[in-house]
Design an enzyme around this catalytic site. Structure first.
Site, short mmCIF file in Angstrom:
data_model
loop_
_atom_site.label_atom_id
_atom_site.label_comp_id
_atom_site.label_asym_id
_atom_site.label_seq_id
_atom_site.Cartn_x
_atom_site.Cartn_y
_atom_site.Cartn_z
N SER A 198 33.41 87.18 60.60
CA SER A 198 32.10 86.47 60.61
C SER A 198 31.00 87.55 60.72
O SER A 198 31.05 88.21 59.52
CB SER A 198 32.03 85.77 61.93
OG SER A 198 30.60 84.97 61.86
N ASP A 244 37.00 75.90 58.23
CA ASP A 244 36.01 76.69 58.58
C ASP A 244 34.68 75.88 58.23
O ASP A 244 34.46 76.10 56.87
CB ASP A 244 36.14 78.13 58.20
CG ASP A 244 34.98 79.05 58.89
OD1 ASP A 244 34.00 78.46 59.18
OD2 ASP A 244 35.28 80.33 58.72
N HIS A 249 36.64 78.39 62.31
CA HIS A 249 36.01 79.95 62.23
C HIS A 249 36.50 80.58 63.18
O HIS A 249 36.14 80.50 64.49
CB HIS A 249 34.45 79.64 62.43
CG HIS A 249 33.66 80.83 62.13
ND1 HIS A 249 33.72 81.28 60.85
CD2 HIS A 249 32.72 81.45 62.89
CE1 HIS A 249 32.76 82.26 60.78
NE2 HIS A 249 32.44 82.51 62.04
#
Length: 491
Positions: A46, A133, A167
């Site tokens: 991320s 995600d 995610h």
């Protein structure tokens, strides 16, 4: 000579292990371990994935082995805008201008604010995106793959995008259910992503250690590399026992937002799967940590801390580079396009203060062709400094600053960064501007010409200090210390 160096290194590792026993009460200095400077890589999730791309591209002479990117995006995707960051770079609600980002990369490399892009051709890139995600969607990662095609051979890129993960960093034996997107953002998907990344970047590795680790896991003093700028006072490092007798590789592991040590404890640094591969393959792992003062505990990939966030002079970027430099100090690793082994300049000090300038001096470094000077993490010299002094101008009166220096070799590759030296400018005299303070909303400061705004954030004019969000609700006091020069403070 080789025996003497190895004996010294064994002593350093042993001493570091002894200090590590006290890590619960006091962080120890990050040691110089003589790790192999030709075997350095980075990966992240991320915000850490975006940061991994930034480090790989901007410091391509350092991160020679390449990068692993989990749910990240193209270099400089946000272009300094929080709107771009949360929009096109995450949800892809508008297209990402990949060709523009490629042009920016080439332009900055030509200007020397990032390393030559030619270094990237010899590295590898591992990309991962989960089909569930919805935070950083696969279209963003697809654009990252397209971006890298301009610099990295197709044969050196691997993209895995067929697992239904949310995610998160995924493992084969720890975490939440695979499709989850929730703290601690580590999911058990029955797939060893850390191992897959490391094996792609480094080639065939020995089987991982599923038992008790042999090495030392230690909290180190991160503040010596950066103070503030969204970074925590301490970071973590794992040093395999084998590193006492061999020159180890180095891999930097970057957490995502809301994943630093304060947020989730040691879950990311201990349970993402990296350590057990590092243990059997002589890989030192550095886990830099953000602080909760950082926006959502994220690494800076859109400019919340500094306008130069994606360049070598970005405070967080320079700090992580300095950590790698410290661990590889004493290494002879090189090769074509290799990183510099120049030592950090010593004797850095300040003198000759005026109300608007300061002289920074240092001792010469053997083999250096020039030097770069950094003020609070940002490079200040526009051209190469060939001597051992530099006069920094345009400073605010009665203000304390911090400077560090790096040596640059004939191939224009920087060595390790020096320890910082501080100095305080003199008070404004008759020829200067008497400090005047203004308290207003950040929006009002910009309309009055005392500040500028970029990417939804406000910056004091002249000093470029980050004042926070650009709106009518955030109030800041600015002190004018010179013509068109403002700092955050009171009179």
């Amino acid at each position: 000579m080789k025996r003497n160096w190895m004996t010294m290194k064994m002593s350093m590792v042993a001493a570091f292990a002894a200090l590590a026993g006290h890590a619960a009460t006091a962080a120890v200095p990050l040691p110089a371990l003589g790790a192999n400077a030709a075997e350095v890589s980075v990966s992240g999730l991320s915000a850490g994935g975006f940061m991994a791309v930034q480090l790989h591209v901007a410091y391509s002479a350092t991160f020679k082995r390449g990068a692993g990117v989990v749910a990240g995006g193209p270099y400089y995707c946000a272009e300094g805008s929080i709107v771009n960051a949360t929009g096109r770079c995450m949800t892809h609600y508008t297209s990402i201008p990949v060709s523009t980002l490629v042009s920016t990369t080439n332009s900055w490399a030509s200007a020397g604010t990032i390393d030559p892009v030619s270094n990237l051709a010899n590295s590898k890139v591992y990309l991962y995106s989960g089909t569930s995600d919805n935070t950083v969607v696969q279209a963003v990662m697809n654009d990252l793959k397209t971006y890298y095609q301009s610099f990295v051979p197709t044969a050196n890129t691997f993209y895995k995008n067929n697992i239904g993960s949310g995610h998160a960093m995924i493992t084969d034996d720890y975490g939440s259910s695979c499709s989850t997107t929730a703290s601690p953002y580590i999911n058990n998907c029955g797939f060893d992503l850390a191992g897959d990344i490391l094996q792609y970047l480094y080639g065939t590795l020995s089987a991982r250690n599923n038992g008790t680790l042999s090495g030392t896991f230690t909290e180190f003093n991160q503040a010596e590399f950066v103070s503030g700028h969204g970074m925590a006072a301490t970071g973590w490092i794992y040093v395999p026992q084998s590193c006492s007798s061999t020159s180890c590789r180095v891999h930097v592991v970057l957490h995502g937002c809301k994943q630093n040590y304060t947020d989730i404890g040691d879950k990311y640094v201990r349970n993402t799967g990296y350590n057990r591969w590092a243990d059997t393959n002589s890989i030192i792992l550095i886990y830099p940590q953000t602080s909760t003062a950082a926006t959502n505990s994220c690494f800076d990939w859109w400019g919340y801390d500094n306008a130069n966030y994606a360049k070598k002079s970005g405070p967080q970027m320079a700090a992580i580079k300095a950590m790698v430099d410290r661990v590889t100090s004493g290494s002879t690793g090189g090769g074509s396009g290799g990183g510099s082994t120049l030592a950090a300049p010593t004797g850095v000090g300040t003198s000759g203060a005026t109300s608007s300038s300061m002289v920074i001096g240092w001792n010469a470094v053997s083999g250096a062709a020039s030097y770069n000077v950094y003020r609070s993490g940002s490079k200040v010299n526009a051209s190469a400094v060939t001597g051992t002094t530099y006069t920094d101008t345009g400073l605010a009166a009665s203000t304390t600053y911090s400077w560090s220096v790096t040596a640059v070799d004939p191939s224009n590759v920087e060595g390790a960064m020096s320890t910082a030296a501080t100095g305080t400018t003199l008070a404004a005299s008759g020829g200067g501007t008497t400090p005047v303070c203004y308290t207003a909303s950040n929006y009002a400061h910009t309309t009055a010409g005392r500040a500028t705004q970029t990417g939804g954030y406000t910056y004091a004019k002249g000093s470029n200090q980050n004042m926070g969000l650009w709106n009518t609700f955030v109030t800041t006091t600015l002190k004018q210390t010179g013509t068109n020069y403002y700092v955050i403070g009171t009179c």
